[in-house]
Design a protein around this motif. Structure first.
Motif, PDB file in Angstrom:
ATOM      1  N   GLY A   1     -11.321  19.648 -27.838  1.00 28.26           N
ATOM      2  CA  GLY A   1     -11.873  18.772 -26.805  1.00 28.26           C
ATOM      3  C   GLY A   1     -13.080  18.004 -27.301  1.00 28.26           C
ATOM      4  N   ALA A   2     -13.882  18.599 -28.154  1.00 36.13           N
ATOM      5  CA  ALA A   2     -15.066  17.924 -28.679  1.00 36.13           C
ATOM      6  C   ALA A   2     -14.675  16.730 -29.539  1.00 36.13           C
ATOM      7  CB  ALA A   2     -15.914  18.905 -29.472  1.00 36.13           C
ATOM      8  N   ARG A   3     -13.573  16.807 -30.221  1.00 32.57           N
ATOM      9  CA  ARG A   3     -13.107  15.685 -31.036  1.00 32.57           C
ATOM     10  C   ARG A   3     -12.602  14.542 -30.175  1.00 32.57           C
ATOM     11  NH1 ARG A   3      -9.496  19.017 -35.289  1.00 32.57           N
ATOM     12  NH2 ARG A   3     -11.184  20.198 -36.254  1.00 32.57           N
ATOM     13  N   LYS A   4     -12.003  14.871 -29.054  1.00 33.55           N
ATOM     14  CA  LYS A   4     -11.410  13.849 -28.191  1.00 33.55           C
ATOM     15  C   LYS A   4     -12.413  13.280 -27.182  1.00 33.55           C
ATOM     16  CE  LYS A   4      -7.095  14.021 -29.490  1.00 33.55           C
ATOM     17  NZ  LYS A   4      -6.304  12.882 -29.862  1.00 33.55           N
ATOM     18  N   LEU A   5     -13.553  13.914 -27.005  1.00 31.26           N
ATOM     19  CA  LEU A   5     -14.510  13.488 -25.990  1.00 31.26           C
ATOM     20  C   LEU A   5     -15.003  12.058 -26.190  1.00 31.26           C
ATOM     21  CD1 LEU A   5     -15.924  14.451 -23.458  1.00 31.26           C
ATOM     22  CD2 LEU A   5     -17.769  15.311 -24.884  1.00 31.26           C
ATOM     23  N   PRO A   6     -15.407  11.621 -27.385  1.00 31.98           N
ATOM     24  CA  PRO A   6     -15.840  10.226 -27.547  1.00 31.98           C
ATOM     25  C   PRO A   6     -14.731   9.217 -27.220  1.00 31.98           C
ATOM     26  CG  PRO A   6     -16.537  11.525 -29.430  1.00 31.98           C
ATOM     27  CD  PRO A   6     -15.635  12.385 -28.607  1.00 31.98           C
TER      28      PRO A   6
ATOM     29  N   ILE B   1     -10.777  34.430 -25.408  1.00 29.41           N
ATOM     30  CA  ILE B   1     -11.968  33.851 -26.033  1.00 29.41           C
ATOM     31  C   ILE B   1     -11.564  32.901 -27.148  1.00 29.41           C
ATOM     32  CG2 ILE B   1     -14.004  34.381 -27.424  1.00 29.41           C
ATOM     33  CD1 ILE B   1     -14.262  36.971 -25.775  1.00 29.41           C
ATOM     34  N   LEU B   2     -10.589  33.284 -27.950  1.00 24.00           N
ATOM     35  CA  LEU B   2     -10.116  32.433 -29.030  1.00 24.00           C
ATOM     36  C   LEU B   2      -9.531  31.124 -28.495  1.00 24.00           C
ATOM     37  CD1 LEU B   2      -9.611  32.147 -32.073  1.00 24.00           C
ATOM     38  CD2 LEU B   2      -7.385  33.204 -31.702  1.00 24.00           C
ATOM     39  N   LEU B   3      -8.769  31.193 -27.420  1.00 28.03           N
ATOM     40  CA  LEU B   3      -8.200  29.987 -26.812  1.00 28.03           C
ATOM     41  C   LEU B   3      -9.292  29.069 -26.257  1.00 28.03           C
ATOM     42  CD1 LEU B   3      -5.054  31.410 -25.001  1.00 28.03           C
ATOM     43  CD2 LEU B   3      -5.134  29.976 -27.055  1.00 28.03           C
ATOM     44  N   VAL B   4     -10.328  29.640 -25.677  1.00 29.21           N
ATOM     45  CA  VAL B   4     -11.435  28.842 -25.155  1.00 29.21           C
ATOM     46  C   VAL B   4     -12.157  28.128 -26.290  1.00 29.21           C
ATOM     47  CG1 VAL B   4     -13.707  28.982 -24.040  1.00 29.21           C
ATOM     48  CG2 VAL B   4     -11.755  30.191 -23.058  1.00 29.21           C
ATOM     49  N   VAL B   5     -12.402  28.819 -27.395  1.00 32.79           N
ATOM     50  CA  VAL B   5     -13.081  28.219 -28.544  1.00 32.79           C
ATOM     51  C   VAL B   5     -12.230  27.099 -29.130  1.00 32.79           C
ATOM     52  CG1 VAL B   5     -13.895  28.654 -30.899  1.00 32.79           C
ATOM     53  CG2 VAL B   5     -14.447  30.264 -29.075  1.00 32.79           C
ATOM     54  N   VAL B   6     -10.940  27.325 -29.264  1.00 30.14           N
ATOM     55  CA  VAL B   6     -10.044  26.289 -29.796  1.00 30.14           C
ATOM     56  C   VAL B   6     -10.028  25.081 -28.869  1.00 30.14           C
ATOM     57  CG1 VAL B   6      -7.623  25.757 -30.300  1.00 30.14           C
ATOM     58  CG2 VAL B   6      -8.633  27.882 -31.133  1.00 30.14           C
TER      59      VAL B   6
END
Length: 66
Positions: free
Chosen positions: A16-21, A6-11
């Motif tokens: 990934g959210a930072r790199k998405l744009p 779960i921790l790895l998924v959250v990280v």
């Protein structure tokens, strides 16, 4: 073990959210370049080999046979 997963998924989601744009921006640039190159090839007028050749086979229905 499940806590680590779960921790790895959250990280992964946070990173990934930072790199998405940036990924979306790069995909848009690549798409524009591809379209421009395709337009240039069409406007160039040089003959090209067809990508594939297809043959259409005619079929008859039972009503046509009568």
């Amino acid at each position: 073990m499940s806590e680590i997963a779960i921790l790895l998924v959250v990280v992964a989601l946070v990173v990934g959210a930072r790199k998405l744009p940036e990924l979306a921006r790069n995909a848009g640039k690549a798409s524009r370049i591809l379209k421009a190159e395709a337009r240039e090839m069409k406007a160039d007028g040089t003959p090209r080999e067809p990508a594939a050749t297809y043959t259409v086979k005619e079929t008859r229905t039972a009503a046509e046979d009568r």
